[in-house]
Design a protein around this motif. Sequence first.
Motif, mmCIF file in Angstrom:
data_model
loop_
_atom_site.group_PDB
_atom_site.id
_atom_site.type_symbol
_atom_site.label_atom_id
_atom_site.label_comp_id
_atom_site.label_asym_id
_atom_site.label_seq_id
_atom_site.Cartn_x
_atom_site.Cartn_y
_atom_site.Cartn_z
ATOM 1 N N GLY A 115 0.798 -1.216 0.000
ATOM 2 C CA GLY A 115 0.000 0.000 0.000
ATOM 3 C C GLY A 115 0.829 1.263 0.000
ATOM 4 O O GLY A 115 0.327 2.336 -0.336
ATOM 5 N N ASN A 116 2.108 1.189 0.393
ATOM 6 C CA ASN A 116 2.951 2.378 0.402
ATOM 7 C C ASN A 116 3.977 2.353 -0.738
ATOM 8 O O ASN A 116 4.989 3.044 -0.688
ATOM 9 C CB ASN A 116 3.670 2.522 1.746
ATOM 10 C CG ASN A 116 4.722 1.459 1.954
ATOM 11 O OD1 ASN A 116 4.669 0.395 1.341
ATOM 12 N ND2 ASN A 116 5.687 1.729 2.821
ATOM 13 N N LEU A 117 3.681 1.554 -1.765
ATOM 14 C CA LEU A 117 4.585 1.470 -2.903
ATOM 15 C C LEU A 117 4.083 2.338 -4.048
ATOM 16 O O LEU A 117 2.884 2.501 -4.251
ATOM 17 C CB LEU A 117 4.733 0.022 -3.381
ATOM 18 C CG LEU A 117 5.349 -0.973 -2.403
ATOM 19 C CD1 LEU A 117 5.466 -2.341 -3.052
ATOM 20 C CD2 LEU A 117 6.715 -0.497 -1.918
ATOM 21 N N VAL A 118 5.027 2.877 -4.791
ATOM 22 C CA VAL A 118 4.730 3.673 -5.988
ATOM 23 C C VAL A 118 5.415 3.022 -7.180
ATOM 24 O O VAL A 118 6.590 2.645 -7.098
ATOM 25 C CB VAL A 118 5.223 5.122 -5.813
ATOM 26 C CG1 VAL A 118 5.106 5.904 -7.120
ATOM 27 C CG2 VAL A 118 4.433 5.824 -4.717
ATOM 28 N N SER A 119 4.689 2.859 -8.261
ATOM 29 C CA SER A 119 5.245 2.275 -9.483
ATOM 30 C C SER A 119 5.871 3.374 -10.324
ATOM 31 O O SER A 119 5.250 4.413 -10.570
ATOM 32 C CB SER A 119 4.148 1.567 -10.284
ATOM 33 O OG SER A 119 3.575 0.520 -9.545
ATOM 34 N N ILE A 121 7.519 3.859 -14.024
ATOM 35 C CA ILE A 121 7.658 3.213 -15.330
ATOM 36 C C ILE A 121 8.039 4.242 -16.379
ATOM 37 O O ILE A 121 8.070 5.445 -16.112
ATOM 38 C CB ILE A 121 6.353 2.495 -15.735
ATOM 39 C CG1 ILE A 121 5.195 3.499 -15.791
ATOM 40 C CG2 ILE A 121 6.025 1.373 -14.765
ATOM 41 C CD1 ILE A 121 3.883 2.895 -16.272
ATOM 42 N N GLY A 122 8.314 3.744 -17.579
ATOM 43 C CA GLY A 122 8.673 4.633 -18.666
ATOM 44 C C GLY A 122 10.178 4.795 -18.792
ATOM 45 O O GLY A 122 10.950 3.877 -18.502
ATOM 46 N N GLU A 123 10.593 5.981 -19.172
ATOM 47 C CA GLU A 123 11.999 6.237 -19.489
ATOM 48 C C GLU A 123 12.804 6.588 -18.240
ATOM 49 O O GLU A 123 13.241 7.722 -18.044
ATOM 50 C CB GLU A 123 12.103 7.357 -20.531
ATOM 51 C CG GLU A 123 11.324 7.090 -21.811
ATOM 52 C CD GLU A 123 11.824 5.855 -22.546
ATOM 53 O OE1 GLU A 123 13.032 5.585 -22.512
ATOM 54 O OE2 GLU A 123 10.991 5.172 -23.159
ATOM 55 N N VAL A 124 12.982 5.577 -17.373
ATOM 56 C CA VAL A 124 13.850 5.717 -16.200
ATOM 57 C C VAL A 124 14.900 4.618 -16.253
ATOM 58 O O VAL A 124 14.753 3.640 -16.981
ATOM 59 C CB VAL A 124 13.054 5.632 -14.876
ATOM 60 C CG1 VAL A 124 12.166 6.848 -14.704
ATOM 61 C CG2 VAL A 124 12.228 4.353 -14.822
ATOM 62 N N ASN A 125 15.941 4.774 -15.485
ATOM 63 C CA ASN A 125 17.039 3.798 -15.546
ATOM 64 C C ASN A 125 16.679 2.465 -14.903
ATOM 65 O O ASN A 125 17.131 1.411 -15.354
ATOM 66 C CB ASN A 125 18.286 4.391 -14.882
ATOM 67 C CG ASN A 125 18.940 5.449 -15.754
ATOM 68 O OD1 ASN A 125 19.215 5.220 -16.921
ATOM 69 N ND2 ASN A 125 19.161 6.630 -15.201
ATOM 70 N N THR A 126 15.871 2.483 -13.850
ATOM 71 C CA THR A 126 15.489 1.240 -13.182
ATOM 72 C C THR A 126 14.014 1.310 -12.820
ATOM 73 O O THR A 126 13.650 1.743 -11.725
ATOM 74 C CB THR A 126 16.327 1.009 -11.909
ATOM 75 O OG1 THR A 126 17.720 1.194 -12.200
ATOM 76 C CG2 THR A 126 16.123 -0.406 -11.376
ATOM 77 N N ALA A 127 13.170 0.879 -13.742
ATOM 78 C CA ALA A 127 11.733 0.884 -13.480
ATOM 79 C C ALA A 127 11.411 -0.146 -12.398
ATOM 80 O O ALA A 127 12.089 -1.164 -12.259
ATOM 81 C CB ALA A 127 10.966 0.560 -14.761
ATOM 82 N N GLY A 128 10.373 0.123 -11.617
ATOM 83 C CA GLY A 128 9.982 -0.811 -10.567
ATOM 84 C C GLY A 128 9.022 -0.171 -9.597
ATOM 85 O O GLY A 128 8.465 0.906 -9.850
ATOM 86 N N ARG A 129 8.822 -0.845 -8.463
ATOM 87 C CA ARG A 129 7.961 -0.345 -7.398
ATOM 88 C C ARG A 129 8.833 0.000 -6.198
ATOM 89 O O ARG A 129 9.642 -0.823 -5.753
ATOM 90 C CB ARG A 129 6.902 -1.379 -7.021
ATOM 91 C CG ARG A 129 6.041 -1.813 -8.183
ATOM 92 C CD ARG A 129 5.001 -2.833 -7.765
ATOM 93 N NE ARG A 129 3.911 -2.211 -7.019
ATOM 94 C CZ ARG A 129 2.903 -2.889 -6.483
ATOM 95 N NH1 ARG A 129 2.878 -4.215 -6.561
ATOM 96 N NH2 ARG A 129 1.933 -2.265 -5.854
ATOM 97 N N TYR A 130 8.651 1.215 -5.669
ATOM 98 C CA TYR A 130 9.530 1.708 -4.628
ATOM 99 C C TYR A 130 8.717 2.223 -3.437
ATOM 100 O O TYR A 130 7.617 2.762 -3.597
ATOM 101 C CB TYR A 130 10.434 2.822 -5.166
ATOM 102 C CG TYR A 130 11.355 2.346 -6.262
ATOM 103 C CD1 TYR A 130 12.583 1.764 -5.965
ATOM 104 C CD2 TYR A 130 10.974 2.450 -7.599
ATOM 105 C CE1 TYR A 130 13.422 1.310 -6.972
ATOM 106 C CE2 TYR A 130 11.813 1.995 -8.611
ATOM 107 C CZ TYR A 130 13.030 1.430 -8.287
ATOM 108 O OH TYR A 130 13.854 0.969 -9.285
ATOM 109 N N SER A 131 9.305 2.065 -2.267
ATOM 110 C CA SER A 131 8.645 2.468 -1.031
ATOM 111 C C SER A 131 8.634 3.984 -0.876
ATOM 112 O O SER A 131 9.633 4.661 -1.152
ATOM 113 C CB SER A 131 9.366 1.832 0.166
ATOM 114 O OG SER A 131 8.962 2.430 1.373
ATOM 115 N N LEU A 132 7.505 4.493 -0.422
ATOM 116 C CA LEU A 132 7.414 5.928 -0.149
ATOM 117 C C LEU A 132 8.401 6.344 0.927
ATOM 118 O O LEU A 132 9.017 7.410 0.843
ATOM 119 C CB LEU A 132 5.993 6.279 0.310
ATOM 120 C CG LEU A 132 4.921 6.422 -0.765
ATOM 121 C CD1 LEU A 132 3.556 6.543 -0.109
ATOM 122 C CD2 LEU A 132 5.190 7.620 -1.643
#
Length: 277
Positions: A115-119, A121-132
Amino acid sequence: MKRDSLNSFRRRRLLGVLAFCTAAWMAVLTTPAFAEQEYLLAPGDILKITVFKNADLSVDVRVSEAGLISYPRIGSVPVSGLTLPAAERKIAQMLKDGGFVVNPQVNILLTQAFGNLVSVIGEVNTAGRYSLDAAGGHLSGMLAAAGGVAPSGGDIVIITGTRNGKPFRREMDIVKMSLSRSPADDIELVGGDTLYVNRAPMFYIYGQVQKPGQFRLERGMTVMQALASGGGVTGKGTQRGIVRHRRDASGKVKEDGVNLDDDVQDKDVIYVKESLF
Protein backbone atom coordinates in the motif's frame (compact mmCIF):
# COMPACT_ATOMS: atom_id res chain seq x y z
CA MET A 1 39.15 13.31 51.28
CA LYS A 2 38.87 15.60 48.31
CA ARG A 3 39.84 12.77 45.94
CA ASP A 4 37.31 10.40 47.58
CA SER A 5 34.60 13.05 47.28
CA LEU A 6 35.47 13.63 43.61
CA ASN A 7 35.40 9.88 42.87
CA SER A 8 32.08 9.55 44.68
CA PHE A 9 30.64 12.42 42.62
CA ARG A 10 31.85 10.83 39.39
CA ARG A 11 30.30 7.46 40.32
CA ARG A 12 26.96 9.11 41.13
CA ARG A 13 27.06 11.04 37.86
CA LEU A 14 27.87 7.89 35.86
CA LEU A 15 25.07 5.95 37.56
CA GLY A 16 22.69 8.80 36.79
CA VAL A 17 23.63 8.79 33.11
CA LEU A 18 23.23 5.00 32.93
CA ALA A 19 19.84 5.20 34.60
CA PHE A 20 18.70 7.88 32.15
CA CYS A 21 19.89 5.89 29.12
CA THR A 22 18.22 2.73 30.43
CA ALA A 23 14.94 4.56 30.95
CA ALA A 24 15.12 6.10 27.47
CA TRP A 25 15.86 2.73 25.86
CA MET A 26 12.98 1.07 27.71
CA ALA A 27 10.68 3.85 26.50
CA VAL A 28 11.74 3.16 22.92
CA LEU A 29 11.11 -0.57 23.34
CA THR A 30 7.68 -0.10 24.89
CA THR A 31 6.46 2.63 22.50
CA PRO A 32 4.52 1.27 19.51
CA ALA A 33 5.93 2.12 16.09
CA PHE A 34 4.06 5.11 14.71
CA ALA A 35 4.37 3.95 11.12
CA GLU A 36 2.94 0.52 11.98
CA GLN A 37 -0.02 2.05 13.83
CA GLU A 38 -0.82 4.60 11.15
CA TYR A 39 -0.27 2.41 8.10
CA LEU A 40 -3.53 1.70 6.27
CA LEU A 41 -3.91 -1.75 4.80
CA ALA A 42 -4.21 -1.89 1.02
CA PRO A 43 -4.72 -4.48 -1.75
CA GLY A 44 -1.68 -6.70 -2.19
CA ASP A 45 -0.53 -6.49 1.43
CA ILE A 46 0.59 -9.80 2.96
CA LEU A 47 -0.50 -10.40 6.56
CA LYS A 48 0.40 -12.98 9.18
CA ILE A 49 -2.56 -13.36 11.54
CA THR A 50 -2.31 -15.30 14.82
CA VAL A 51 -4.85 -15.92 17.56
CA PHE A 52 -3.51 -16.80 21.02
CA LYS A 53 -4.04 -20.51 21.85
CA ASN A 54 -5.83 -21.11 18.53
CA ALA A 55 -3.24 -22.49 16.12
CA ASP A 56 -5.89 -23.37 13.54
CA LEU A 57 -6.71 -19.66 13.20
CA SER A 58 -3.11 -18.64 12.50
CA VAL A 59 -2.76 -17.98 8.77
CA ASP A 60 -0.84 -16.01 6.14
CA VAL A 61 -3.22 -14.10 3.88
CA ARG A 62 -3.13 -11.56 1.08
CA VAL A 63 -5.45 -8.58 0.85
CA SER A 64 -7.37 -8.99 -2.41
CA GLU A 65 -7.90 -6.28 -5.00
CA ALA A 66 -11.37 -5.83 -3.50
CA GLY A 67 -9.77 -5.11 -0.10
CA LEU A 68 -10.84 -8.42 1.46
CA ILE A 69 -9.09 -11.28 3.20
CA SER A 70 -10.41 -14.83 3.48
CA TYR A 71 -10.26 -15.96 7.08
CA PRO A 72 -11.10 -19.36 8.64
CA ARG A 73 -14.62 -19.77 10.04
CA ILE A 74 -15.72 -16.14 9.48
CA GLY A 75 -15.11 -15.97 5.72
CA SER A 76 -14.42 -12.70 3.89
CA VAL A 77 -13.30 -9.76 6.01
CA PRO A 78 -12.98 -6.22 4.57
CA VAL A 79 -9.71 -4.78 5.87
CA SER A 80 -8.55 -2.30 3.20
CA GLY A 81 -8.19 1.17 4.69
CA LEU A 82 -7.92 -0.11 8.27
CA THR A 83 -4.93 0.25 10.55
CA LEU A 84 -3.43 -2.93 11.95
CA PRO A 85 -4.98 -2.45 15.42
CA ALA A 86 -8.37 -1.76 13.84
CA ALA A 87 -8.12 -4.92 11.72
CA GLU A 88 -7.20 -6.92 14.82
CA ARG A 89 -10.25 -5.62 16.67
CA LYS A 90 -12.50 -6.31 13.70
CA ILE A 91 -11.42 -9.95 13.37
CA ALA A 92 -11.57 -10.47 17.13
CA GLN A 93 -15.11 -9.13 17.26
CA MET A 94 -16.23 -11.33 14.35
CA LEU A 95 -14.72 -14.41 16.01
CA LYS A 96 -16.45 -13.54 19.27
CA ASP A 97 -19.81 -12.73 17.66
CA GLY A 98 -19.72 -16.01 15.74
CA GLY A 99 -19.13 -17.96 18.92
CA PHE A 100 -15.83 -19.39 17.67
CA VAL A 101 -13.55 -17.96 20.39
CA VAL A 102 -14.73 -16.64 23.76
CA ASN A 103 -12.06 -13.97 24.26
CA PRO A 104 -9.93 -13.87 21.10
CA GLN A 105 -6.52 -12.21 21.26
CA VAL A 106 -5.69 -11.40 17.64
CA ASN A 107 -2.30 -10.23 16.41
CA ILE A 108 -1.59 -9.11 12.85
CA LEU A 109 1.92 -8.74 11.46
CA LEU A 110 2.39 -6.89 8.19
CA THR A 111 4.98 -9.04 6.39
CA GLN A 112 4.84 -7.28 3.01
CA ALA A 113 3.40 -3.83 2.44
CA PHE A 114 2.25 -2.85 -1.01
CA GLY A 115 0.00 0.00 0.00
CA ASN A 116 2.95 2.38 0.40
CA LEU A 117 4.59 1.47 -2.90
CA VAL A 118 4.73 3.67 -5.99
CA SER A 119 5.24 2.27 -9.48
CA VAL A 120 7.80 4.08 -11.63
CA ILE A 121 7.66 3.21 -15.33
CA GLY A 122 8.67 4.63 -18.67
CA GLU A 123 12.00 6.24 -19.49
CA VAL A 124 13.85 5.72 -16.20
CA ASN A 125 17.04 3.80 -15.55
CA THR A 126 15.49 1.24 -13.18
CA ALA A 127 11.73 0.88 -13.48
CA GLY A 128 9.98 -0.81 -10.57
CA ARG A 129 7.96 -0.34 -7.40
CA TYR A 130 9.53 1.71 -4.63
CA SER A 131 8.65 2.47 -1.03
CA LEU A 132 7.41 5.93 -0.15
CA ASP A 133 9.48 5.84 3.05
CA ALA A 134 12.71 5.05 1.22
CA ALA A 135 12.08 7.80 -1.35
CA GLY A 136 11.10 10.46 1.14
CA GLY A 137 7.50 10.59 -0.09
CA HIS A 138 8.07 13.13 -2.88
CA LEU A 139 8.46 13.05 -6.65
CA SER A 140 12.16 13.97 -6.72
CA GLY A 141 13.07 11.22 -4.25
CA MET A 142 11.04 8.62 -6.13
CA LEU A 143 12.79 9.45 -9.42
CA ALA A 144 16.13 9.16 -7.62
CA ALA A 145 15.09 5.76 -6.24
CA ALA A 146 14.45 4.64 -9.82
CA GLY A 147 17.96 5.64 -10.86
CA GLY A 148 16.92 8.93 -12.40
CA VAL A 149 15.52 9.74 -15.81
CA ALA A 150 17.14 7.78 -18.66
CA PRO A 151 18.90 9.63 -21.51
CA SER A 152 15.87 8.87 -23.66
CA GLY A 153 13.49 10.37 -21.08
CA GLY A 154 11.75 13.69 -21.40
CA ASP A 155 11.05 16.48 -18.94
CA ILE A 156 7.42 15.57 -18.29
CA VAL A 157 6.36 13.05 -15.63
CA ILE A 158 2.73 11.94 -15.51
CA ILE A 159 1.43 11.06 -12.03
CA THR A 160 -1.75 9.02 -11.72
CA GLY A 161 -3.49 7.60 -8.69
CA THR A 162 -6.36 8.46 -6.39
CA ARG A 163 -6.96 11.33 -3.98
CA ASN A 164 -9.91 11.30 -1.61
CA GLY A 165 -11.38 8.35 -3.50
CA LYS A 166 -11.32 10.14 -6.86
CA PRO A 167 -9.05 9.55 -9.89
CA PHE A 168 -5.99 11.80 -9.88
CA ARG A 169 -3.76 12.79 -12.79
CA ARG A 170 -1.10 15.47 -12.99
CA GLU A 171 1.69 16.31 -15.38
CA MET A 172 4.87 17.67 -13.83
CA ASP A 173 7.67 19.47 -15.62
CA ILE A 174 10.65 18.20 -13.64
CA VAL A 175 12.99 20.83 -15.08
CA LYS A 176 10.78 23.65 -13.81
CA MET A 177 10.29 21.77 -10.56
CA SER A 178 14.05 21.44 -10.06
CA LEU A 179 14.68 25.11 -10.79
CA SER A 180 11.84 26.28 -8.57
CA ARG A 181 12.66 27.55 -5.12
CA SER A 182 9.33 26.37 -3.71
CA PRO A 183 9.32 22.96 -2.00
CA ALA A 184 5.59 22.77 -2.75
CA ASP A 185 6.42 22.15 -6.42
CA ASP A 186 7.93 18.79 -5.47
CA ILE A 187 4.59 16.99 -5.36
CA GLU A 188 3.87 14.64 -2.46
CA LEU A 189 3.03 11.08 -3.50
CA VAL A 190 0.75 8.52 -1.91
CA GLY A 191 0.77 4.73 -1.97
CA GLY A 192 -0.58 3.27 -5.19
CA ASP A 193 0.54 6.18 -7.36
CA THR A 194 2.12 5.49 -10.74
CA LEU A 195 4.81 7.69 -12.27
CA TYR A 196 5.24 7.55 -16.02
CA VAL A 197 8.28 9.29 -17.49
CA ASN A 198 7.51 10.10 -21.09
CA ARG A 199 10.10 9.74 -23.79
CA ALA A 200 11.99 12.82 -24.89
CA PRO A 201 10.70 14.53 -28.04
CA MET A 202 12.84 13.64 -31.06
CA PHE A 203 13.54 14.96 -34.53
CA TYR A 204 15.18 13.35 -37.56
CA ILE A 205 17.69 14.80 -39.98
CA TYR A 206 19.10 13.27 -43.14
CA GLY A 207 20.54 14.17 -46.51
CA GLN A 208 23.69 16.25 -46.81
CA VAL A 209 24.66 16.41 -43.13
CA GLN A 210 27.68 14.98 -41.37
CA LYS A 211 25.74 12.80 -38.92
CA PRO A 212 22.26 11.94 -40.16
CA GLY A 213 19.95 10.24 -37.66
CA GLN A 214 17.57 10.76 -34.78
CA PHE A 215 18.28 13.38 -32.12
CA ARG A 216 16.74 14.69 -28.92
CA LEU A 217 14.68 17.82 -29.39
CA GLU A 218 15.66 20.53 -26.94
CA ARG A 219 13.34 23.30 -25.86
CA GLY A 220 13.05 26.14 -28.34
CA MET A 221 15.30 24.40 -30.86
CA THR A 222 15.68 26.03 -34.27
CA VAL A 223 16.61 24.54 -37.63
CA MET A 224 20.13 25.95 -37.24
CA GLN A 225 20.55 24.13 -33.92
CA ALA A 226 19.17 20.96 -35.47
CA LEU A 227 21.80 21.18 -38.20
CA ALA A 228 24.45 21.58 -35.53
CA SER A 229 23.20 18.38 -33.85
CA GLY A 230 23.71 16.61 -37.16
CA GLY A 231 27.30 17.83 -37.41
CA GLY A 232 26.51 20.58 -39.90
CA VAL A 233 26.02 20.58 -43.66
CA THR A 234 28.47 18.63 -45.83
CA GLY A 235 30.47 20.20 -48.63
CA LYS A 236 27.85 18.96 -51.08
CA GLY A 237 24.88 20.35 -49.18
CA THR A 238 23.34 23.79 -49.07
CA GLN A 239 21.51 25.67 -46.33
CA ARG A 240 19.19 27.08 -48.99
CA GLY A 241 17.86 23.62 -49.75
CA ILE A 242 16.43 22.57 -46.37
CA VAL A 243 13.02 20.93 -46.29
CA ARG A 244 10.98 20.12 -43.19
CA HIS A 245 8.41 17.31 -43.12
CA ARG A 246 5.76 17.73 -40.42
CA ARG A 247 2.43 16.03 -39.74
CA ASP A 248 -0.59 18.31 -39.53
CA ALA A 249 -3.61 17.88 -37.27
CA SER A 250 -5.14 15.31 -39.63
CA GLY A 251 -1.99 13.19 -39.63
CA LYS A 252 -0.87 14.06 -43.15
CA VAL A 253 2.77 14.90 -43.76
CA LYS A 254 3.33 18.39 -45.08
CA GLU A 255 6.57 19.44 -46.74
CA ASP A 256 7.81 23.02 -46.36
CA GLY A 257 10.95 24.91 -47.11
CA VAL A 258 12.34 26.44 -43.92
CA ASN A 259 14.74 29.10 -42.74
CA LEU A 260 17.50 28.60 -40.21
CA ASP A 261 15.57 30.38 -37.44
CA ASP A 262 12.37 28.38 -37.90
CA ASP A 263 11.27 26.12 -35.07
CA VAL A 264 11.61 22.34 -34.85
CA GLN A 265 8.90 20.20 -33.27
CA ASP A 266 8.59 16.63 -32.07
CA LYS A 267 8.80 14.07 -34.91
CA ASP A 268 9.88 16.65 -37.50
CA VAL A 269 12.02 15.26 -40.31
CA ILE A 270 14.56 17.66 -41.79
CA TYR A 271 16.11 16.99 -45.17
CA VAL A 272 19.17 18.87 -46.43
CA LYS A 273 19.37 18.85 -50.20
CA GLU A 274 22.49 18.65 -52.32
CA SER A 275 23.79 21.88 -53.83
CA LEU A 276 23.31 22.27 -57.57
CA PHE A 277 26.62 24.01 -57.94
